[in-house]
Write a protein that holds these residues in place. Structure first.
Motif, PDB file in Angstrom:
ATOM      1  N   LEU A  21       5.375 -10.595 -13.293  1.00  0.00           N
ATOM      2  CA  LEU A  21       4.885  -9.324 -12.758  1.00  0.00           C
ATOM      3  C   LEU A  21       5.670  -8.144 -13.305  1.00  0.00           C
ATOM      4  O   LEU A  21       5.108  -7.098 -13.606  1.00  0.00           O
ATOM      5  CB  LEU A  21       4.990  -9.316 -11.229  1.00  0.00           C
ATOM      6  CG  LEU A  21       3.966 -10.108 -10.450  1.00  0.00           C
ATOM      7  CD1 LEU A  21       4.368 -10.162  -8.979  1.00  0.00           C
ATOM      8  CD2 LEU A  21       2.583  -9.517 -10.606  1.00  0.00           C
ATOM      9  N   TYR A  22       6.982  -8.304 -13.437  1.00  0.00           N
ATOM     10  CA  TYR A  22       7.858  -7.196 -13.799  1.00  0.00           C
ATOM     11  C   TYR A  22       7.768  -6.800 -15.270  1.00  0.00           C
ATOM     12  O   TYR A  22       8.320  -5.779 -15.664  1.00  0.00           O
ATOM     13  CB  TYR A  22       9.314  -7.511 -13.446  1.00  0.00           C
ATOM     14  CG  TYR A  22       9.875  -8.742 -14.128  1.00  0.00           C
ATOM     15  CD1 TYR A  22      10.436  -8.667 -15.389  1.00  0.00           C
ATOM     16  CD2 TYR A  22       9.843  -9.981 -13.494  1.00  0.00           C
ATOM     17  CE1 TYR A  22      10.951  -9.790 -16.018  1.00  0.00           C
ATOM     18  CE2 TYR A  22      10.355 -11.111 -14.106  1.00  0.00           C
ATOM     19  CZ  TYR A  22      10.901 -11.010 -15.358  1.00  0.00           C
ATOM     20  OH  TYR A  22      11.405 -12.121 -15.974  1.00  0.00           O
ATOM     21  N   ALA A  23       7.064  -7.590 -16.096  1.00  0.00           N
ATOM     22  CA  ALA A  23       7.070  -7.322 -17.537  1.00  0.00           C
ATOM     23  C   ALA A  23       5.683  -7.043 -18.104  1.00  0.00           C
ATOM     24  O   ALA A  23       5.507  -7.031 -19.317  1.00  0.00           O
ATOM     25  CB  ALA A  23       7.698  -8.506 -18.271  1.00  0.00           C
ATOM     26  N   THR A  24       4.716  -6.790 -17.235  1.00  0.00           N
ATOM     27  CA  THR A  24       3.355  -6.517 -17.698  1.00  0.00           C
ATOM     28  C   THR A  24       2.821  -5.272 -17.004  1.00  0.00           C
ATOM     29  O   THR A  24       3.187  -4.976 -15.860  1.00  0.00           O
ATOM     30  CB  THR A  24       2.409  -7.691 -17.392  1.00  0.00           C
ATOM     31  OG1 THR A  24       2.366  -7.900 -15.986  1.00  0.00           O
ATOM     32  CG2 THR A  24       2.853  -8.962 -18.097  1.00  0.00           C
ATOM     33  N   SER A  25       1.943  -4.558 -17.685  1.00  0.00           N
ATOM     34  CA  SER A  25       1.366  -3.352 -17.078  1.00  0.00           C
ATOM     35  C   SER A  25       0.522  -3.707 -15.855  1.00  0.00           C
ATOM     36  O   SER A  25       0.574  -3.018 -14.838  1.00  0.00           O
ATOM     37  CB  SER A  25       0.541  -2.577 -18.101  1.00  0.00           C
ATOM     38  OG  SER A  25      -0.501  -3.379 -18.621  1.00  0.00           O
ATOM     39  N   GLY A  26      -0.229  -4.785 -15.936  1.00  0.00           N
ATOM     40  CA  GLY A  26      -1.022  -5.214 -14.785  1.00  0.00           C
ATOM     41  C   GLY A  26      -0.148  -5.670 -13.630  1.00  0.00           C
ATOM     42  O   GLY A  26      -0.430  -5.377 -12.464  1.00  0.00           O
ATOM     43  N   GLY A  27       0.916  -6.378 -13.945  1.00  0.00           N
ATOM     44  CA  GLY A  27       1.842  -6.823 -12.903  1.00  0.00           C
ATOM     45  C   GLY A  27       2.488  -5.652 -12.188  1.00  0.00           C
ATOM     46  O   GLY A  27       2.631  -5.648 -10.954  1.00  0.00           O
ATOM     47  N   LYS A  28       2.851  -4.640 -12.945  1.00  0.00           N
ATOM     48  CA  LYS A  28       3.446  -3.444 -12.339  1.00  0.00           C
ATOM     49  C   LYS A  28       2.426  -2.716 -11.466  1.00  0.00           C
ATOM     50  O   LYS A  28       2.777  -2.208 -10.392  1.00  0.00           O
ATOM     51  CB  LYS A  28       3.992  -2.513 -13.414  1.00  0.00           C
ATOM     52  CG  LYS A  28       5.190  -3.094 -14.151  1.00  0.00           C
ATOM     53  CD  LYS A  28       5.584  -2.184 -15.296  1.00  0.00           C
ATOM     54  CE  LYS A  28       6.652  -2.792 -16.165  1.00  0.00           C
ATOM     55  NZ  LYS A  28       7.033  -1.886 -17.269  1.00  0.00           N
ATOM     56  N   ALA A  29       1.156  -2.673 -11.898  1.00  0.00           N
ATOM     57  CA  ALA A  29       0.109  -2.046 -11.086  1.00  0.00           C
ATOM     58  C   ALA A  29      -0.057  -2.797  -9.769  1.00  0.00           C
ATOM     59  O   ALA A  29      -0.230  -2.195  -8.709  1.00  0.00           O
ATOM     60  CB  ALA A  29      -1.207  -2.006 -11.857  1.00  0.00           C
ATOM     61  N   ILE A  30       0.024  -4.121  -9.821  1.00  0.00           N
ATOM     62  CA  ILE A  30      -0.075  -4.933  -8.606  1.00  0.00           C
ATOM     63  C   ILE A  30       1.128  -4.671  -7.707  1.00  0.00           C
ATOM     64  O   ILE A  30       0.977  -4.453  -6.497  1.00  0.00           O
ATOM     65  CB  ILE A  30      -0.203  -6.427  -8.958  1.00  0.00           C
ATOM     66  CG1 ILE A  30      -1.560  -6.681  -9.617  1.00  0.00           C
ATOM     67  CG2 ILE A  30      -0.023  -7.293  -7.715  1.00  0.00           C
ATOM     68  CD1 ILE A  30      -1.699  -8.060 -10.250  1.00  0.00           C
ATOM     69  N   LEU A  31       2.315  -4.679  -8.264  1.00  0.00           N
ATOM     70  CA  LEU A  31       3.520  -4.415  -7.469  1.00  0.00           C
ATOM     71  C   LEU A  31       3.433  -3.060  -6.776  1.00  0.00           C
ATOM     72  O   LEU A  31       3.766  -2.933  -5.592  1.00  0.00           O
ATOM     73  CB  LEU A  31       4.770  -4.464  -8.352  1.00  0.00           C
ATOM     74  CG  LEU A  31       5.263  -5.840  -8.759  1.00  0.00           C
ATOM     75  CD1 LEU A  31       6.313  -5.723  -9.858  1.00  0.00           C
ATOM     76  CD2 LEU A  31       5.821  -6.586  -7.560  1.00  0.00           C
TER      77      LEU A  31
END
Length: 144
Positions: free
Chosen positions: A30-40
């Motif tokens: 999550l911490y290393a992807t643009s989508g993961g950051k959007a989810i976080l």
């Protein structure tokens, strides 16, 4: 999302000869992807902070954010502008732009990723287009 990973649900592959690709079902931190950051960033603050506190930042590359503090700062920048980036943080020479999407009561994201040179100088335009697509999907879901 599964624990601390983003799971690609659907992937549309570029027809360009030089491209980034992922497969449905693949996982990324999550911490290393643009989508993961959007989810976080879509999570309630307490839930997000608890998840960040237990993240294992060991699956790193040279440009990966390596601490919860650095990730929180990056999320704050993304929240302020309404979109999130991955600047070669997981896959070298690949940039991603992502936006949050609420679908079927779950936090998901739309993202576009490609070789660094292709989206260069276009992050805001890409984010605007992704955000419109996310709004359209959310509206369609409400109507059905």
């Amino acid at each position: 999302m599964d624990a601390d990973s983003l799971i690609y649900l659907d992937v549309v592959e570029s027809s360009q000869a030089i491209r980034y690709f992922a497969k449905s079902g693949e996982r990324r931190p999550l911490y290393a992807t643009s989508g993961g950051k959007a989810i976080l960033a879509s999570m309630a603050e307490a839930e997000r902070d608890a998840l960040i506190a237990r993240l294992d930042f060991s699956d790193r590359r040279p440009r990966t954010l390596a601490t919860g503090k650095a990730l929180r700062a990056d999320l704050a920048r993304g929240e302020a502008r309404g979109w999130f980036t991955n600047l070669s943080e997981y896959t070298p020479d690949v940039t991603g732009v992502g936006v949050p999407l609420r679908a079927s009561g779950r936090f998901v994201a739309l993202s576009l990723a490609g070789p660094n040179y292709r989206p260069e100088g276009r992050h805001e335009d890409i984010a605007r287009r992704l955000a419109k697509a996310a709004r359209d999907i959310e509206a369609e879901e409400r109507e059905s």
